[in-house]
Design an enzyme around this catalytic site. Sequence first.
Site: not given
Length: 550
Positions: A213, A319, A365
């Site tokens: 991330s 995502d 994600h």
Amino acid sequence: MLMCYSLCFLWILLLKTGGCNSSTTNNGGGADIMLDIAKMSPLGDPEEILAALRQVAKAVHRCGIKEYPNLKRVFLTNKTVTCNDGTSAGYYIRKAFGSSKWIIFLEGGWFCFDQTSCRERWLNMKSYMTSRMWPEVKKGKGILSWDPEENPYYFYSNMVYIPYCSSDSWTGSIKNPKDSFSFMGSLIIEEVIKDLIPQGLVIASKLILAGSSAGGTGVLMNLDRVSDLMARLAPSVKVRGLADSGWFLDNEQYEPVPCVKAHSCAPTEGIRRGIDLWQGQVPEDCRRQYRDEPWRCYFGYRMYPTLRTPVYIVQYLFDEAQITANNVGPPVKKEQWRFIHEVGNEMKKTLQNVSAVFAPACLSHILLTKSEWQKTAVNGVTLAQSIYCWERGSDEELQCPLVRQRLKKISKAVRKSSGNVAGKVEMPLGDDPVGTKAAKRLKNKKRRRRKKNKRRRRRKNKGKRGKRSLGKNSKRLCKHHLIDSCAWPQCNFSCPKLRNPFTDEEMDFIDLLMQFGLDVSSIANALGMDMETLQSMDHDVLMQMLTQQT
């Protein structure tokens, strides 16, 4: 069971001969085993013994021992480099004595971009801005796990986990007074590496800078800087990057909203504001390309062509963080699913020229630190297999866009100076330009060493198949440009399960097609079958037929 006893006997033998020293740690009763390589020599080849010990670890795990050493908290030596609130920054570490591979992992957790969003973050996500709540130990998961079943290729590596407490996508470089927030993400990475050098990083063979991330974005933004730092502090260490779920698009939002909250603010606007607040460190090669808009470099597809250091990109095509930033909301309408489908197509386009990429068509994600990270596959190749093959590749097999461009210039100059326009110049596919005699000699030396090591491994493994082997067809499986060809979210069988946002029930691929607005009759017509046959068909079989059609 006999196998377990035999391997445990080998472990005890090492303890008795002084090859191992047990030191108690404060990780809940576990102990670190420190291996003295010199004292292992009377027992045989130390490399073979270390290989056997890895098998011991796996076998003992199967015998029923489930306790693994945790990552232990350490604060930075340099106390001037801090978290947002001025508390000491630091890291968690678990050493694997005898291993020369290091993984430094950057935690993710979004960012804030002005005083309002940072105050809101302090109220709702305080743990991402201070070290006051950090526990003494932390358990590694996914690629950071010590469990050989969960992490078959990297469980015996030196692991370093850097908690995210700077809210700046790991790029900040400013220390502010106590009454305001500091942003020192880039400096934290630098200080962690300096602290690790005397702990064994200086003699490592390879350093993998990984992150998920915001940590994935941090890898892209800091990779060349870390490589340059290691070239000064430990020149023999190879540096590689592994960026998970940090490849964002600077696209238009589904429903534009005022930029007030970090999670609903358009990615372009949030980064544009944040780079000034953080005094964000942008790599020079990318900054030169975007002189008037250096904030563009925070978006992976713009940064990637300027990188000098090899990096592997892990990115879901659909995502969830990207979709959240695009302000799509819970996807229950046909228009929302269509927008998500377009996002996936755009993501796929930006990844086509990436030399090392794993992009499953999943709506999710973060993957690297999930327990299923080594089960997710594209075209029959798992992420764990692909990364392992890629990072073990020689310099000649890895490619980096900026270096390839420079190598082409060198090739052109060589052909021009030699006057042999028609002659073919053999160009390496490496990450380091080869333009000098010294570099060529080094390249040849490395080639001879690889051949020698290959022959040695063949002799050692003759008649047996290693458990960490990728199999007889390892070269064929060693693919690292893996992008799902199917066009819909969750069309990959290995995707994490998706849940309906209102009912919390698991949704399969067929349910998603219905959400897209496709009726059963149109699907039946496309597949050339009647409605009754379609409705009675197993969903997994139907999914396979549909994904083959797309």
